[in-house]
Design a protein around this motif. Structure first.
Motif, mmCIF file in Angstrom:
data_model
loop_
_atom_site.group_PDB
_atom_site.id
_atom_site.type_symbol
_atom_site.label_atom_id
_atom_site.label_comp_id
_atom_site.label_asym_id
_atom_site.label_seq_id
_atom_site.Cartn_x
_atom_site.Cartn_y
_atom_site.Cartn_z
ATOM 1 N N THR A 1 77.082 -9.080 25.086
ATOM 2 C CA THR A 1 78.373 -9.146 25.764
ATOM 3 C C THR A 1 79.335 -10.053 25.012
ATOM 4 N N ALA A 2 78.861 -11.224 24.590
ATOM 5 C CA ALA A 2 79.731 -12.165 23.881
ATOM 6 C C ALA A 2 80.188 -11.610 22.539
ATOM 7 N N GLN A 3 79.263 -11.041 21.773
ATOM 8 C CA GLN A 3 79.606 -10.591 20.429
ATOM 9 C C GLN A 3 80.384 -9.284 20.427
ATOM 10 N N ILE B 1 63.843 -13.036 31.183
ATOM 11 C CA ILE B 1 63.485 -11.907 30.319
ATOM 12 C C ILE B 1 64.741 -11.101 29.993
ATOM 13 N N PRO B 2 64.942 -10.722 28.737
ATOM 14 C CA PRO B 2 66.179 -10.042 28.347
ATOM 15 C C PRO B 2 66.419 -8.754 29.123
ATOM 16 N N THR B 3 67.675 -8.549 29.505
ATOM 17 C CA THR B 3 68.117 -7.298 30.117
ATOM 18 C C THR B 3 69.288 -6.764 29.314
ATOM 19 N N THR B 4 69.553 -5.483 29.457
ATOM 20 C CA THR B 4 70.646 -4.845 28.723
ATOM 21 C C THR B 4 71.869 -4.709 29.617
ATOM 22 N N PRO B 5 73.062 -5.186 29.165
ATOM 23 C CA PRO B 5 73.270 -5.902 27.907
ATOM 24 C C PRO B 5 72.832 -7.360 28.031
ATOM 25 N N THR B 6 72.475 -7.939 26.916
ATOM 26 C CA THR B 6 72.135 -9.351 26.891
ATOM 27 C C THR B 6 73.414 -10.191 26.839
#
Length: 287
Positions: free
Chosen positions: A107-109, A98-103
């Motif tokens: 982070t990559a972008q 499940i997505p967490t912040t930051p995804t």
């Protein structure tokens, strides 16, 4: 590598189809590893069964919340390394949760706006939340794929993969906190070999794996007694077993280490001990 990540045969198709018939149905009465993990991270996407299961595990392994958070810190240090120092612009996050912040893609972008990320999971709730919460930078791309690591060809042969990723450029595969859900009969070493064979030169593989190695004997025994009971049906592995799984993969320094000791100078820095996390981490880069 053959073109477009593909190979001729799919060896686990029948087993995967049997699993898919049940994994496609959301059952809030049974704990889910993804929702339980979200609970440990302090998220909101879980049910009573997940909280009960998470608390049962915490009675045996009291620092499990810390372990979950340090695993996520490792993920983001790994992504920082991959998109920064390694210069990779394509990531495949298998067992994303499940997505967490930051995804991962955030982070990559943040480092490389043109980064392209595909999330993969076999949990329909994870897929729904990921599709609802992810938006890419204008220069990059993000997609989500419902598939099962136990059938790697269901990932590698999926047309969605090559619609986002260029099979002729390096890809970073993330397998974080997922391999310990594969038991020996799932042949995790063969799955890793299949992934390795499909990747172009210069690709990377980052993984984390639960272990009992650093735990006091009483804690290790308590955790072992929970395994297979529906509360943490995982297969912890020793350092020697994880080394055997990843044999032939050229490791990036500092090699196979507790997650808190993998490049701790990178953000986000770890805040726990190896005993509190009981998780190994590594990064490999293919020649």
């Amino acid at each position: 590598m053959t073109s477009a990540f593909t190979t001729p045969t799919t060896r686990r198709r029948n087993d995967h189809q049997r699993r898919e018939s049940t994994s496609d149905r959301l059952d809030a009465s049974q704990p889910s590893s993804a929702r339980r993990y979200d609970y440990w991270l302090g998220g909101k996407d879980h049910f009573a069964a997940d909280r009960h299961s998470g608390d049962r595990i915490a009675t045996a392994f009291p620092t499990v919340h810390t372990a979950a958070k340090e695993n996520r810190r490792f993920v983001h240090r790994a992504v920082t390394y991959l998109t920064g120092e390694a210069g990779i612009r394509q990531l495949l996050d298998i067992g994303c949760g499940i997505p967490t912040t930051p995804t991962v893609h955030e982070t990559a972008q943040r480092i490389a706006p043109a980064a392209r990320v595909i999330y993969v999971d076999n949990d329909p709730m994870v897929i729904a939340h990921t599709r609802a919460r992810t938006s890419s930078s204008p220069q990059g791309a993000v997609a989500c794929l419902h598939a099962d690591l136990r059938d790697p060809d269901s990932i590698l042969n999926n047309p969605a993969l090559t619609s986002i990723l260029d099979p002729n450029r390096p890809v970073a595969v993330l397998l974080c906190a997922v391999l310990h859900y594969l038991h020996d009969q799932d042949q995790p070493a063969e799955i890793l070999k299949r992934l390795k064979e499909a990747l172009p030169p210069g690709s990377c593989l980052a993984l984390t794996h639960a272990t009992l190695d650093p735990l006091p004997s009483a804690t290790a025994l308590a955790v072992t007694e929970l395994l297979g009971t529906g509360h943490g049906a995982i297969r912890p592995r020793t350092r020697a077993e994880v080394t055997a799984l990843t044999a032939g993969l050229p490791l990036v320094q500092p090699g196979l280490v507790p997650v808190t000791r993998w490049r701790p100078h990178l953000p986000p820095q770890p805040h726990a001990t190896a005993q509190a996390t009981a998780t190994y981490g590594l990064m490999a880069q293919l020649p």
